[in-house]
Design a protein around this motif. Sequence first.
Motif, PDB file in Angstrom:
ATOM      1  N   GLU A 280       0.818  -1.214   0.000  1.00 16.33           N
ATOM      2  CA  GLU A 280       0.000   0.000   0.000  1.00 16.33           C
ATOM      3  C   GLU A 280       0.855   1.270   0.000  1.00 16.33           C
ATOM      4  OE1 GLU A 280       0.612  -1.420   4.247  1.00 16.33           O
ATOM      5  OE2 GLU A 280       0.055  -2.340   2.328  1.00 16.33           O
ATOM      6  N   LEU A 281       2.118   1.150   0.384  1.00 22.74           N
ATOM      7  CA  LEU A 281       3.028   2.302   0.379  1.00 22.74           C
ATOM      8  C   LEU A 281       3.604   2.577  -1.002  1.00 22.74           C
ATOM      9  CD1 LEU A 281       5.105   1.622   3.631  1.00 22.74           C
ATOM     10  CD2 LEU A 281       3.094   3.108   3.367  1.00 22.74           C
ATOM     11  N   TYR A 282       3.440   1.618  -1.902  1.00 15.11           N
ATOM     12  CA  TYR A 282       4.104   1.706  -3.208  1.00 15.11           C
ATOM     13  C   TYR A 282       3.113   1.440  -4.336  1.00 15.11           C
ATOM     14  CZ  TYR A 282       7.886   0.833   0.136  1.00 15.11           C
ATOM     15  OH  TYR A 282       8.729   0.882   1.224  1.00 15.11           O
ATOM     16  N   PRO A 283       2.278   2.420  -4.665  1.00 13.80           N
ATOM     17  CA  PRO A 283       1.282   2.229  -5.725  1.00 13.80           C
ATOM     18  C   PRO A 283       1.925   1.738  -7.023  1.00 13.80           C
ATOM     19  CG  PRO A 283       0.902   4.302  -4.578  1.00 13.80           C
ATOM     20  CD  PRO A 283       2.216   3.777  -4.075  1.00 13.80           C
ATOM     21  N   GLY A 284       1.333   0.693  -7.591  1.00  9.81           N
ATOM     22  CA  GLY A 284       1.833   0.150  -8.846  1.00  9.81           C
ATOM     23  C   GLY A 284       2.897  -0.918  -8.697  1.00  9.81           C
ATOM     24  N   ILE A 285       3.276  -1.255  -7.471  1.00 12.29           N
ATOM     25  CA  ILE A 285       4.347  -2.237  -7.284  1.00 12.29           C
ATOM     26  C   ILE A 285       3.924  -3.624  -7.756  1.00 12.29           C
ATOM     27  CG2 ILE A 285       3.741  -2.878  -4.909  1.00 12.29           C
ATOM     28  CD1 ILE A 285       6.797  -2.974  -4.340  1.00 12.29           C
ATOM     29  N   GLU A 286       2.640  -3.908  -7.712  1.00 10.91           N
ATOM     30  CA  GLU A 286       2.170  -5.215  -8.183  1.00 10.91           C
ATOM     31  C   GLU A 286       2.505  -5.409  -9.666  1.00 10.91           C
ATOM     32  OE1 GLU A 286      -0.416  -4.094  -4.692  1.00 10.91           O
ATOM     33  OE2 GLU A 286       0.187  -3.075  -6.550  1.00 10.91           O
ATOM     34  N   GLU A 287       2.232  -4.382 -10.462  1.00 10.92           N
ATOM     35  CA  GLU A 287       2.528  -4.475 -11.897  1.00 10.92           C
ATOM     36  C   GLU A 287       4.031  -4.620 -12.146  1.00 10.92           C
ATOM     37  OE1 GLU A 287      -1.470  -2.576 -11.519  1.00 10.92           O
ATOM     38  OE2 GLU A 287       0.455  -2.345 -10.507  1.00 10.92           O
ATOM     39  N   GLU A 288       4.834  -3.954 -11.322  1.00  9.68           N
ATOM     40  CA  GLU A 288       6.286  -4.008 -11.504  1.00  9.68           C
ATOM     41  C   GLU A 288       6.848  -5.389 -11.158  1.00  9.68           C
ATOM     42  OE1 GLU A 288       7.509  -0.793  -9.052  1.00  9.68           O
ATOM     43  OE2 GLU A 288       6.712   0.748 -10.394  1.00  9.68           O
ATOM     44  N   VAL A 289       6.352  -5.975 -10.094  1.00  9.74           N
ATOM     45  CA  VAL A 289       6.776  -7.330  -9.731  1.00  9.74           C
ATOM     46  C   VAL A 289       6.330  -8.319 -10.807  1.00  9.74           C
ATOM     47  CG1 VAL A 289       6.367  -9.227  -8.112  1.00  9.74           C
ATOM     48  CG2 VAL A 289       6.913  -6.938  -7.248  1.00  9.74           C
ATOM     49  N   ALA A 290       5.102  -8.183 -11.257  1.00 13.86           N
ATOM     50  CA  ALA A 290       4.587  -9.086 -12.286  1.00 13.86           C
ATOM     51  C   ALA A 290       5.409  -8.985 -13.567  1.00 13.86           C
ATOM     52  CB  ALA A 290       3.121  -8.768 -12.576  1.00 13.86           C
ATOM     53  N   GLU A 291       5.784  -7.777 -13.955  1.00 11.69           N
ATOM     54  CA  GLU A 291       6.559  -7.586 -15.180  1.00 11.69           C
ATOM     55  C   GLU A 291       7.937  -8.224 -15.061  1.00 11.69           C
ATOM     56  OE1 GLU A 291       7.401  -6.754 -18.972  1.00 11.69           O
ATOM     57  OE2 GLU A 291       5.452  -6.521 -17.975  1.00 11.69           O
ATOM     58  N   ALA A 292       8.569  -8.085 -13.886  1.00 14.40           N
ATOM     59  CA  ALA A 292       9.889  -8.694 -13.691  1.00 14.40           C
ATOM     60  C   ALA A 292       9.807 -10.214 -13.817  1.00 14.40           C
ATOM     61  CB  ALA A 292      10.442  -8.301 -12.326  1.00 14.40           C
ATOM     62  N   LEU A 293       8.727 -10.801 -13.319  1.00 15.10           N
ATOM     63  CA  LEU A 293       8.562 -12.249 -13.432  1.00 15.10           C
ATOM     64  C   LEU A 293       8.288 -12.655 -14.879  1.00 15.10           C
ATOM     65  CD1 LEU A 293       6.412 -12.960 -10.243  1.00 15.10           C
ATOM     66  CD2 LEU A 293       8.842 -13.454 -10.572  1.00 15.10           C
ATOM     67  N   LYS A 294       7.447 -11.895 -15.566  1.00 18.15           N
ATOM     68  CA  LYS A 294       7.120 -12.219 -16.959  1.00 18.15           C
ATOM     69  C   LYS A 294       8.345 -12.126 -17.852  1.00 18.15           C
ATOM     70  CE  LYS A 294       2.276 -10.745 -16.663  1.00 18.15           C
ATOM     71  NZ  LYS A 294       1.276  -9.722 -17.088  1.00 18.15           N
ATOM     72  N   GLU A 295       9.202 -11.146 -17.604  1.00 26.08           N
ATOM     73  CA  GLU A 295      10.417 -10.992 -18.410  1.00 26.08           C
ATOM     74  C   GLU A 295      11.314 -12.215 -18.327  1.00 26.08           C
ATOM     75  OE1 GLU A 295      12.262  -7.450 -16.993  1.00 26.08           O
ATOM     76  OE2 GLU A 295      10.894  -6.097 -18.069  1.00 26.08           O
ATOM     77  N   ARG A 296      11.202 -12.962 -17.233  1.00 23.44           N
ATOM     78  CA  ARG A 296      12.042 -14.145 -17.016  1.00 23.44           C
ATOM     79  C   ARG A 296      11.257 -15.443 -17.183  1.00 23.44           C
ATOM     80  NH1 ARG A 296      13.423  -9.788 -14.430  1.00 23.44           N
ATOM     81  NH2 ARG A 296      15.639  -9.298 -14.088  1.00 23.44           N
ATOM     82  N   ASN A 297      10.048 -15.331 -17.745  1.00 21.41           N
ATOM     83  CA  ASN A 297       9.179 -16.494 -17.944  1.00 21.41           C
ATOM     84  C   ASN A 297       8.887 -17.228 -16.643  1.00 21.41           C
ATOM     85  OD1 ASN A 297       8.893 -16.244 -20.812  1.00 21.41           O
ATOM     86  ND2 ASN A 297      10.955 -17.068 -21.042  1.00 21.41           N
ATOM     87  N   LEU A 298       8.835 -16.468 -15.548  1.00 23.89           N
ATOM     88  CA  LEU A 298       8.522 -17.062 -14.255  1.00 23.89           C
ATOM     89  C   LEU A 298       7.045 -16.909 -13.903  1.00 23.89           C
ATOM     90  CD1 LEU A 298      11.675 -15.930 -12.239  1.00 23.89           C
ATOM     91  CD2 LEU A 298      11.137 -18.227 -13.070  1.00 23.89           C
ATOM     92  N   ASP A 299       6.256 -16.540 -14.877  1.00 24.16           N
ATOM     93  CA  ASP A 299       4.823 -16.372 -14.662  1.00 24.16           C
ATOM     94  C   ASP A 299       4.037 -17.595 -15.102  1.00 24.16           C
ATOM     95  OD1 ASP A 299       5.621 -15.775 -17.328  1.00 24.16           O
ATOM     96  OD2 ASP A 299       3.703 -14.776 -17.700  1.00 24.16           O
TER      97      ASP A 299
END
Length: 276
Positions: A147-166
């Motif tokens: 809640e302190l970091y708006p948009g952090i969910e999208e950033e974590v998800a993108e880092a995982l997708k870039e590495r095919n960890l999704d």
Amino acid sequence: MSKNLLIGTGMALSLLLSPFSQAFAEEPTTGERKQVENVAHRGATAYAPENTIAAFDLAVEMKADYIEIDVQRSKDGKLVLIHDTTVDRTTDGTGKVGDLTFEQLRSLDAGSWKGEQFAGESIPTFEEILDRYQGKIGIFIEMKSPELYPGIEEEVAEALKERNLDKPQNEKILVQSFNFESMKKMDELLPKVPIGVITSNPADATLESLQEISTYADWFNPHYGMVTEELLSQVHSMGMKMGSWTVRSQETADFLFEMGVDAIISDYPDYVDPRN
């Protein structure tokens, strides 16, 4: 409905109809006791400074199944690993994580507080950890105070997708948080990645709450003081798994073994895996 519920229901029915079902009903053997997932809490933090490469490398050496990490964000948008929302306890600096730039965070000594031999350990980035440990060990990713970091969910998800960890066929990844709304968002962003909720609040363990949680989460991860056979049975009946925290004594590890939880989250990986 939980992503695992339909599969779990099908398996349960097949076992009931199977002539081998009695074999599955027998008491667990000593060998089966080792099947619980051994999650190194912030790394092997009993022996090395938490959320550092030293602690994570030691967890790998100690044959843990997963490392558990805490993700936050610097002032200038870099995803970093640290548990507290301030740097005061685990570094030689002061201030809120979100008020410091990555350069400022990176310059801090995150190891000396644990021992002189760890002097110079730095705060790692999320991407560094994914790249270093992908394929070597599973990762429980805790979104710390999202809640302190708006948009952090999208950033974590993108880092995982870039590495095919999704995708589930890739390395072991789980995303969890005390913030349930954040986990609902992560389930939408990463529909194939296991999602967990963390709690020490008994109100979250009511039948009604568990049913709601199971609509987006695959893991219900309570403090060990909440764990009972009845709660574990309810969690499993809804297609979820249970990982319990934080183990800091052999007695607690033994209790959770006896309860039959799916994962034990511990500062001491050697309390969970007798090979160490």
